[in-house]
Design a protein around this motif. Sequence first.
Motif, PDB file in Angstrom:
ATOM      1  N   GLN A 243       7.320 -37.875 -19.052  1.00  0.00           N
ATOM      2  CA  GLN A 243       8.163 -36.701 -19.604  1.00  0.00           C
ATOM      3  C   GLN A 243       7.213 -35.639 -19.387  1.00  0.00           C
ATOM      4  OE1 GLN A 243       8.706 -36.509 -23.929  1.00  0.00           O
ATOM      5  NE2 GLN A 243       8.229 -38.483 -23.844  1.00  0.00           N
ATOM      6  N   VAL A 244       7.499 -34.314 -19.298  1.00  0.00           N
ATOM      7  CA  VAL A 244       6.426 -33.154 -19.280  1.00  0.00           C
ATOM      8  C   VAL A 244       6.499 -32.654 -20.689  1.00  0.00           C
ATOM      9  CG1 VAL A 244       6.006 -31.029 -18.409  1.00  0.00           C
ATOM     10  CG2 VAL A 244       7.265 -32.725 -17.093  1.00  0.00           C
ATOM     11  N   PRO A 255       1.891 -27.229 -18.932  1.00  0.00           N
ATOM     12  CA  PRO A 255       2.716 -28.563 -18.714  1.00  0.00           C
ATOM     13  C   PRO A 255       1.440 -29.589 -18.413  1.00  0.00           C
ATOM     14  CG  PRO A 255       2.850 -27.442 -16.854  1.00  0.00           C
ATOM     15  CD  PRO A 255       2.008 -26.378 -17.915  1.00  0.00           C
ATOM     16  N   LEU A 281       6.234 -37.252 -11.125  1.00  0.00           N
ATOM     17  CA  LEU A 281       6.875 -36.143 -12.091  1.00  0.00           C
ATOM     18  C   LEU A 281       6.030 -34.953 -12.112  1.00  0.00           C
ATOM     19  CD1 LEU A 281       8.980 -35.514 -14.019  1.00  0.00           C
ATOM     20  CD2 LEU A 281       7.346 -36.935 -15.793  1.00  0.00           C
ATOM     21  N   GLU A 284       5.931 -33.067  -8.907  1.00  0.00           N
ATOM     22  CA  GLU A 284       7.292 -32.378  -8.653  1.00  0.00           C
ATOM     23  C   GLU A 284       7.203 -31.071  -9.674  1.00  0.00           C
ATOM     24  OE1 GLU A 284       9.835 -35.509  -9.071  1.00  0.00           O
ATOM     25  OE2 GLU A 284       9.481 -36.407  -7.402  1.00  0.00           O
ATOM     26  N   HIS A 285       6.939 -31.338 -10.821  1.00  0.00           N
ATOM     27  CA  HIS A 285       6.928 -30.342 -11.757  1.00  0.00           C
ATOM     28  C   HIS A 285       6.013 -29.188 -11.169  1.00  0.00           C
ATOM     29  CE1 HIS A 285       7.707 -28.727 -15.863  1.00  0.00           C
ATOM     30  NE2 HIS A 285       6.726 -28.072 -15.665  1.00  0.00           N
ATOM     31  N   ALA A 289       7.051 -25.406 -10.259  1.00  0.00           N
ATOM     32  CA  ALA A 289       6.687 -24.105 -10.877  1.00  0.00           C
ATOM     33  C   ALA A 289       5.941 -23.215  -9.894  1.00  0.00           C
ATOM     34  CB  ALA A 289       5.691 -24.602 -12.062  1.00  0.00           C
TER      35      ALA A 289
END
Length: 296
Positions: A243-244, A255, A281, A284-285, A289
């Motif tokens: 999770q972020v 983040p 993850l 990708e985040h 962004a």
Amino acid sequence: MDERRQRAWQALELGPLWRLRGVPAAGAHAAPEDDEAPAAALPPQRFPAPGLEPGSPAVHDPLPRAAASMRPDPAPSPGPPHPEDAPGLSRPPAGAQVEVASSGWPELRAAVQSCRACSLSEGRNRTVFGVGPQEARWLVIGEGPGAEEDASGEPFVGQAGRLLDAMLAAIGLDRQRNVFIANVVKCRPPGNRNPLPEEIACCLPFLRRQVELLAPQFVLLLGRVAAHAMLGTEASVGSLRGQVHRLRVGALDVPAVVTWHPSYLLRRPEEKALAWADLCLAQEHFEAAGRAERGD
Ligand code: SF4
């Protein structure tokens, strides 16, 4: 299989694991965590006031929490704890806090090199400040130096370091070009034990100032010590990964993703698939962004 997965396959030797295990859902963990499990909180304890050697720059708190207590309206929710208030962490006495709110990179590096604020200074050969370009948009935070890092002065240079480099390379990161790597404590704990809460509390101002100076766009937290110190939690890595999170340091709100420490992955290679899922993850985040920032 796309190119990125191919790189990961090679870097992390994931092939059989991908086929046999798959990747559990975010937040899940499938194995005992041995030393990644939550540490028992130590009782509050007093320790010698930390201080820098003569000639070191003056320091102060970059996060004046007194300001929070002056807000006119009591907040209905206390919000996330200050990382230095995390259970098991002691905070250095006011007035002796090793914090460097006004320092730049050279001053901060000099302060670390001369620091004798905790007993870890007694057994070190070299402090390990961190490595990477000061313009890096990624920050990786580990635990503390081991024997090879203590000898070289650079973080993650042993076997775990080679694995970390391979993991980072799989998502296009390189300590020479675009990622800064630092540890929670800058001196080697004897016998490669985990740093004690008071040692973390003494050293954390250096790392927090590094975060402020770097102002990264994404942070990767490796293992329990880094996650607990920076997120102010005692939750297991297994429950934090996938999770972020939000890492708050000064005015920054960055983040962050938690994943296994490379040393743990060397002992538990079957967890590499989870580490790869965390890296994906994070990437990708980070990319999402970037697209949002550009208006793509
Ligand atoms: S671990 Fe950190 S606080 Fe302790 S002596 Fe080294 S630099 Fe100073």
